[in-house]
Design an enzyme around this catalytic site. Structure first.
Site, PDB file in Angstrom:
ATOM      1  N   ASP A   1     -69.449  -2.752  21.628  1.00  0.00           N
ATOM      2  CA  ASP A   1     -68.146  -2.851  22.003  1.00  0.00           C
ATOM      3  C   ASP A   1     -67.920  -3.776  22.830  1.00  0.00           C
ATOM      4  OD1 ASP A   1     -65.290  -2.725  23.528  1.00  0.00           O
ATOM      5  OD2 ASP A   1     -65.907  -1.180  24.361  1.00  0.00           O
ATOM      6  N   LEU A   2     -67.605  -5.126  22.378  1.00  0.00           N
ATOM      7  CA  LEU A   2     -67.940  -6.501  23.251  1.00  0.00           C
ATOM      8  C   LEU A   2     -67.138  -6.428  24.997  1.00  0.00           C
ATOM      9  CD1 LEU A   2     -66.772  -8.586  20.287  1.00  0.00           C
ATOM     10  CD2 LEU A   2     -69.479  -8.235  21.534  1.00  0.00           C
TER      11      LEU A   2
ATOM     12  N   ASP B   1     -62.880  -6.507  19.170  1.00  0.00           N
ATOM     13  CA  ASP B   1     -63.579  -5.994  19.669  1.00  0.00           C
ATOM     14  C   ASP B   1     -64.946  -4.965  19.716  1.00  0.00           C
ATOM     15  OD1 ASP B   1     -62.623  -4.928  21.132  1.00  0.00           O
ATOM     16  OD2 ASP B   1     -62.439  -4.933  22.630  1.00  0.00           O
ATOM     17  N   GLU B   2     -64.822  -4.460  18.490  1.00  0.00           N
ATOM     18  CA  GLU B   2     -66.005  -2.644  18.386  1.00  0.00           C
ATOM     19  C   GLU B   2     -66.102  -2.550  17.367  1.00  0.00           C
ATOM     20  OE1 GLU B   2     -64.336   0.995  19.954  1.00  0.00           O
ATOM     21  OE2 GLU B   2     -62.301  -0.178  20.675  1.00  0.00           O
TER      22      GLU B   2
ATOM     23  N   ARG C   1     -61.858  -8.369  38.061  1.00  0.00           N
ATOM     24  CA  ARG C   1     -62.041  -6.908  38.132  1.00  0.00           C
ATOM     25  C   ARG C   1     -62.938  -6.477  39.865  1.00  0.00           C
ATOM     26  NH1 ARG C   1     -63.298  -4.691  32.702  1.00  0.00           N
ATOM     27  NH2 ARG C   1     -62.503  -6.088  31.059  1.00  0.00           N
TER      28      ARG C   1
ATOM     29  N   TYR D   1     -61.578 -10.916  24.466  1.00  0.00           N
ATOM     30  CA  TYR D   1     -60.550 -12.377  24.943  1.00  0.00           C
ATOM     31  C   TYR D   1     -61.404 -13.073  26.098  1.00  0.00           C
ATOM     32  CZ  TYR D   1     -57.442  -9.419  21.628  1.00  0.00           C
ATOM     33  OH  TYR D   1     -55.960  -9.645  20.736  1.00  0.00           O
TER      34      TYR D   1
END
Length: 502
Positions: free
Chosen positions: A18-19, A110-111, A55, A23
């Site tokens: 999982d990247l 992305d996975e 974040r 984006y």
């Protein structure tokens, strides 16, 4: 038979990759000046994702732009409504993973799932033959569980963790992307465990910790494979979490949901998942959608459909196949149900238009708009007021061109960046005639029959010169074409590329 199947399931080693904030990472690669600054990717008035700098400051995914800016005034926002760069990078990741392992299944942009069982078995055999008993885990072990090297299931998963580390390293070195990985005995568990430590970390789940992981989920909707509608039906039965689902009487569940669905869901609640990792192959359709607060006139609908078509025709052009069906989906405003109020109509693409895909794309927008507006009028009475919040156009039933070389050569060479020097690999186009859809890696991750990865030997290089293929001056090469790949192509294809016909 069931016992053999259970043993086989116990041997499986599945990696879920999982990247991280995908984006945002792509935007930072495109513009390195954005690194180390709080960055958000904006679609409409929503921050769909943000980097970890943002974040740390309190910005969250799916936060409104207004709230995000209030929280972090220095937040940099990039428009992410054109998905092309993300889609291209996504397929590069899948292609790279395919160099390591044939069983790669995409999940969104992305996975990816990988079934590395065969690679693990080979390494395990090598370990046993060498008499080496020590093997070190890469990354975290869920629950900090102790590894028992006498247990071959543990050893297999530990070897899987080493492979996951190698995959993550390759993605970073070759593409500049970081990501998390989960290693477990099936797809469900590998996906659940991959996000335990973020960002850019990985976790292996040993069988004894499976129930702790699955029961730790706050809500049944957190279980991959249990969707929104099923969750709502389960809630009406008083089932809210995994423990509720495990304890629920099977007979009652089967009556409510049907036998197969009930059994599947209850198996998931115990962490059981025998679904295979299925290589995704070329996309079965191309779609794009636009959501908005209000669209209430035919003219607006027409404009929005035209905007969607420009992007879609570009993607279909690059893919090289021709669609035979077109579908329009609308969503009407509803104050009660935001997600499920969709309606669709579809029809065949007229044969005279099919022939123009990829050749005269700009000339088919107007007739396609006319067709889609007819579909629209079948769903909406335009003489009455209407309020749309979404429009989606989808082309499906894709078929290869009868004898076109376009999708397999031009797009492949122009779009794919050459492999890194460290890998010492080039791609050789083996059979131009069979790969219209499959070799265009920007839209496909099916490697069958069209390309292979191998080391180019010095003997092969010398043979090129012996066979009279000239060393073209560098300045004559069209932009983005790798010289080594070019030299291996048949003469007629080279001439076609150099003349600009491709």
């Amino acid at each position: 038979d069931k016992a053999a199947s259970a043993r086989s399931a116990g041997r499986r080693v599945i990696v879920h990759l999982d990247l991280d904030c995908f984006y945002a990472q792509v935007e930072m690669i495109r513009n390195p000046e954005l690194r180390d600054k709080p960055l958000g990717v904006q679609q409409k008035n929503i921050v769909v994702t943000c980097n970890y700098e943002a974040r740390k400051c309190g910005v969250k995914k799916m936060m409104s732009v207004r709230d995000a800016k209030e929280k972090v005034p220095q937040l940099i926002l990039v428009n992410g409504e054109d998905l092309t760069p993300y889609r291209e990078m996504s397929y590069k990741v899948t292609e790279l993973l395919g160099e390591f392992c044939p069983l790669v299944e995409r999940l969104g942009f992305d996975e990816n799932f990988l079934d590395v069982t065969e690679i693990v078995e080979k390494r395990l055999n090598q370990l046993q033959q060498s008499g080496c008993s020590r093997v070190c885990v890469s990354g975290h072990v869920y629950n900090n569980q102790a590894i028992n090297l006498q247990d071959t299931t543990h050893v297999r998963l530990v070897i899987g963790s080493q492979i996951a580390e190698e995959l993550r390293e390759a993605i970073y070195v070759r593409l500049g992307l970081t990501g998390c990985a989960g290693v477990a005995s099936n797809k469900l568990l590998s996906k659940l465990v991959s996000g335990t430590f973020k960002p850019n970390q990985q976790t292996v789940l040993l069988p004894e910790s499976c129930q702790d992981l699955i029961r730790g989920l706050e809500h049944i909707q957190k279980v991959p494979g249990i969707g929104y509608k099923t969750t709502k039906r389960l809630e009406t039965l008083g089932v809210r979490n995994v423990c509720d689902l495990q304890a629920f009487p099977s007979a009652v569940l089967e009556k409510e949901l049907g036998v197969s669905n009930a059994q599947r869901i209850q198996k998931l609640s115990y962490g059981e998942d025998d679904s295979p990792v299925t290589p995704s192959g070329p996309p079965q359709s191309f779609s794009d959608e636009d959501s908005f607060k209000k669209c209430s006139s035919e003219e607006e609908v027409k404009e929005k459909i035209e905007e969607l078509l420009h992007n879609l025709l570009d993607r279909i052009d690059k893919d090289g196949r021709q669609p035979h069906t077109v579908r329009l989906t609308i969503r009407q405003f509803s104050s009660t149900d935001k997600w499920l109020n969709r309606e669709s109509r579809q029809c065949p693409v007229p044969p005279h238009l099919i022939q123009k895909f990829g050749k005269e794309s700009s000339n088919i927008i107007s007739p396609l708009v006319d067709i889609l507006m007819k579909l629209f009028r079948k769903m909406i009475d335009v003489d009455l007021p209407f309020h749309l919040t979404l429009l989606s156009v989808c082309f499906s039933n894709l078929k290869d061109l009868p004898s076109s070389k376009k999708g397999s050569i031009g797009f492949y060479l122009k779009q794919m960046s050459p492999p890194s020097v460290s890998s010492k690999r080039v791609r050789e186009v083996e059979d131009v005639s069979q790969g219209e859809g499959s070799a265009s890696w920007n839209q496909s991750c099916n490697r069958t029959g069209t390309t292979k990865t191998r080391k180019l030997s010095e003997e092969k290089k010398s043979n090129i010169k012996k066979e009279g293929i000239p060393d073209f001056p560098f300045h004559l090469f069209p932009a983005g074409i790798d010289q080594e790949v070019f030299r291996e192509l048949p003469e007629d294809i080279k001439k076609e590329i150099l003349s600009g016909k491709t």
